[in-house]
Design an enzyme around this catalytic site. Structure first.
Site, PDB file in Angstrom:
ATOM      1  N   GLY A  60       0.833  -1.191   0.000  1.00 37.70           N
ATOM      2  CA  GLY A  60       0.000   0.000   0.000  1.00 37.70           C
ATOM      3  C   GLY A  60       0.869   1.243   0.000  1.00 37.70           C
ATOM      4  CD  GLN A  65       2.955   5.854   3.172  1.00 37.10           C
ATOM      5  OE1 GLN A  65       2.154   5.207   2.521  1.00 37.10           O
ATOM      6  NE2 GLN A  65       3.948   5.283   3.845  1.00 37.10           N
ATOM      7  CB  CYS A 112       5.094   2.487   8.063  1.00 38.25           C
ATOM      8  SG  CYS A 112       4.429   3.921   7.192  1.00 38.25           S
ATOM      9  CG  LEU A 113       6.759   1.660   2.146  1.00 38.06           C
ATOM     10  CD1 LEU A 113       6.107   1.874   0.783  1.00 38.06           C
ATOM     11  CD2 LEU A 113       7.998   0.783   2.010  1.00 38.06           C
ATOM     12  CG  HIS A 155      -0.698   0.643   7.310  1.00 40.13           C
ATOM     13  ND1 HIS A 155       0.265   0.251   8.223  1.00 40.13           N
ATOM     14  CD2 HIS A 155      -0.078   1.579   6.523  1.00 40.13           C
ATOM     15  CE1 HIS A 155       1.397   0.921   8.009  1.00 40.13           C
ATOM     16  NE2 HIS A 155       1.215   1.729   6.971  1.00 40.13           N
ATOM     17  CD  GLU A 156      -1.582   1.951   2.856  1.00 40.06           C
ATOM     18  OE1 GLU A 156      -1.171   3.121   2.787  1.00 40.06           O
ATOM     19  OE2 GLU A 156      -0.841   0.993   3.168  1.00 40.06           O
ATOM     20  CG  HIS A 159      -0.323   6.409   6.031  1.00 42.42           C
ATOM     21  ND1 HIS A 159       0.699   6.929   6.793  1.00 42.42           N
ATOM     22  CD2 HIS A 159       0.068   5.149   5.693  1.00 42.42           C
ATOM     23  CE1 HIS A 159       1.658   6.006   6.913  1.00 42.42           C
ATOM     24  NE2 HIS A 159       1.299   4.918   6.262  1.00 42.42           N
TER      25      HIS A 159
HETATM   26  C1  NB4 Z   1       1.753  -1.152   4.469  1.00 39.28           C
HETATM   27  C2  NB4 Z   1       1.407  -2.463   5.163  1.00 39.28           C
HETATM   28  C3  NB4 Z   1       1.973  -2.600   6.551  1.00 39.28           C
HETATM   29  C4  NB4 Z   1       1.040  -3.528   7.284  1.00 39.28           C
HETATM   30  C5  NB4 Z   1       2.208  -6.763   5.402  1.00 39.28           C
HETATM   31  C6  NB4 Z   1       3.286  -6.461   4.404  1.00 39.28           C
HETATM   32  C7  NB4 Z   1       4.854  -4.988   3.571  1.00 39.28           C
HETATM   33  C8  NB4 Z   1       3.880  -2.106   3.554  1.00 39.28           C
HETATM   34  C9  NB4 Z   1       3.237  -0.913   4.242  1.00 39.28           C
HETATM   35  C10 NB4 Z   1      -0.263  -3.522   6.560  1.00 39.28           C
HETATM   36  C11 NB4 Z   1      -0.074  -2.620   5.374  1.00 39.28           C
HETATM   37  C12 NB4 Z   1       3.480   0.259   3.307  1.00 39.28           C
HETATM   38  C13 NB4 Z   1       1.869   2.071   3.307  1.00 39.28           C
HETATM   39  C14 NB4 Z   1       5.210  -5.909   2.587  1.00 39.28           C
HETATM   40  C15 NB4 Z   1       4.536  -7.128   2.574  1.00 39.28           C
HETATM   41  C16 NB4 Z   1       3.895  -9.202   1.431  1.00 39.28           C
HETATM   42  C17 NB4 Z   1       3.605  -9.368  -0.041  1.00 39.28           C
HETATM   43  C18 NB4 Z   1       4.538  -9.611  -2.236  1.00 39.28           C
HETATM   44  C19 NB4 Z   1       5.783  -9.701  -3.037  1.00 39.28           C
HETATM   45  C20 NB4 Z   1       6.937  -8.432  -1.445  1.00 39.28           C
HETATM   46  C21 NB4 Z   1       5.697  -8.306  -0.595  1.00 39.28           C
HETATM   47  C22 NB4 Z   1       6.017  -8.181   0.852  1.00 39.28           C
HETATM   48  F1  NB4 Z   1       6.128  -5.607   1.702  1.00 39.28           F
HETATM   49  N1  NB4 Z   1       3.896  -5.269   4.455  1.00 39.28           N
HETATM   50  N2  NB4 Z   1       5.513  -3.754   3.619  1.00 39.28           N
HETATM   51  N3  NB4 Z   1       4.925  -2.698   4.186  1.00 39.28           N
HETATM   52  N4  NB4 Z   1       3.007   1.498   3.833  1.00 39.28           N
HETATM   53  N5  NB4 Z   1       3.572  -7.385   3.476  1.00 39.28           N
HETATM   54  N6  NB4 Z   1       4.788  -8.107   1.636  1.00 39.28           N
HETATM   55  N7  NB4 Z   1       4.840  -9.489  -0.809  1.00 39.28           N
HETATM   56  O1  NB4 Z   1       3.457  -2.484   2.495  1.00 39.28           O
HETATM   57  O2  NB4 Z   1       3.774   2.199   4.676  1.00 39.28           O
HETATM   58  O3  NB4 Z   1       1.331   3.051   4.099  1.00 39.28           O
HETATM   59  O4  NB4 Z   1       6.577  -8.538  -2.816  1.00 39.28           O
HETATM   60 NI    NI Z   2       2.438   3.149   6.010  1.00 40.50          NI
END
Ligand code: NB4
Ligand code: NI
Length: 185
Positions: A60, A65, A112-113, A155-156, A159
């Site tokens: 997300g 962000q 979170c990114l 989570h989104e 934000h």
């Molecule tokens: C948003 C998420 C944090 C918890 C759970 C997860 C990852 C984020 C933040 C809920 C929402 C970004 C936006 C991942 C990840 C699983 C799926 C597919 C193949 C790698 C990927 C890794 F990267 N969180 N990161 N954090 N945010 N799962 N996955 N996989 O996405 O800050 O507000 O590629």
């Molecule tokens: Ni985030």
């Protein structure tokens, strides 16, 4: 193309602001931003491109962000390898119409990114939500989400309201469980 250099980090006040509603018809600038946000998620989930451009993986990305204080977020929850995405949408002005009493948290916690450190602990989320949003064509959508996609969307939307995931973590005992909370592997 959006890279990590475009993503603002905690301490930047935009992340603590309530973002503005998006008005229709969309400007060309907002349409481009929406496409670029989704493209970032696609690139970040592609191991070669993520490595090449030094992207952290994301499912997300919310407009605040990238320092745009707008109620818009891209979500890309991938399916199994070779399968279509489970949830892939740009959500404009998303609203949670109702939510379950049942709570859920990712067993690994959240990242979170915009947060360059690990903050351990469970982040309680509603297990099920009924979500309304508008797409890029101004079309209204209403869908029920549960488990993983519901967690990502919450989570989104946080934000868009200036909330960061660790705001929800129990300060005294980050991994405290309550019997009304499911854990998702
Ligand atoms: C948003 C998420 C944090 C918890 C759970 C997860 C990852 C984020 C933040 C809920 C929402 C970004 C936006 C991942 C990840 C699983 C799926 C597919 C193949 C790698 C990927 C890794 F990267 N969180 N990161 N954090 N945010 N799962 N996955 N996989 O996405 O800050 O507000 O590629
Ligand atoms: Ni985030």
């Amino acid at each position: 193309m959006i890279t990590m250099d475009d993503i603002i980090r905690e301490g930047n006040p935009t992340l603590r602001a309530r973002a503005q509603k998006v008005t229709f018809p969309l400007t060309a600038e907002i349409k481009t931003l929406a496409q670029e946000m989704m493209e970032f998620l696609e690139n970040s989930q592609n191991p070669e491109l993520a490595e090449k451009y030094k992207l952290r993986a994301g499912v997300g990305l919310a407009a605040p962000q990238v320092d745009k204080s707008l109620r818009m977020t891209a979500v890309l929850v991938p399916g199994e390898e070779g399968q279509p995405a489970i949830f892939k949408h740009v959500l404009i002005n998303p609203t949670i119409l109702s939510e379950s009493v049942q709570m859920i948290a990712l067993s690994e916690g959240e990242g979170c990114l915009s947060v360059d450190r690990e903050v351990p602990g469970y982040v309680p989320r509603h297990d099920k939500i009924k979500l309304r949003w508008y797409d890029l064509d101004g079309q209204e959508h209403i869908e029920r989400l549960k488990d993983y996609p519901a967690i990502v969307v919450q989570h989104e939307i946080d934000h868009l309201n200036g909330i960061l995931f660790y705001d929800h973590i129990n300060k005294d005992n980050p991994f405290a469980t309550t019997d009304d909370m499911l854990l998702l592997e």
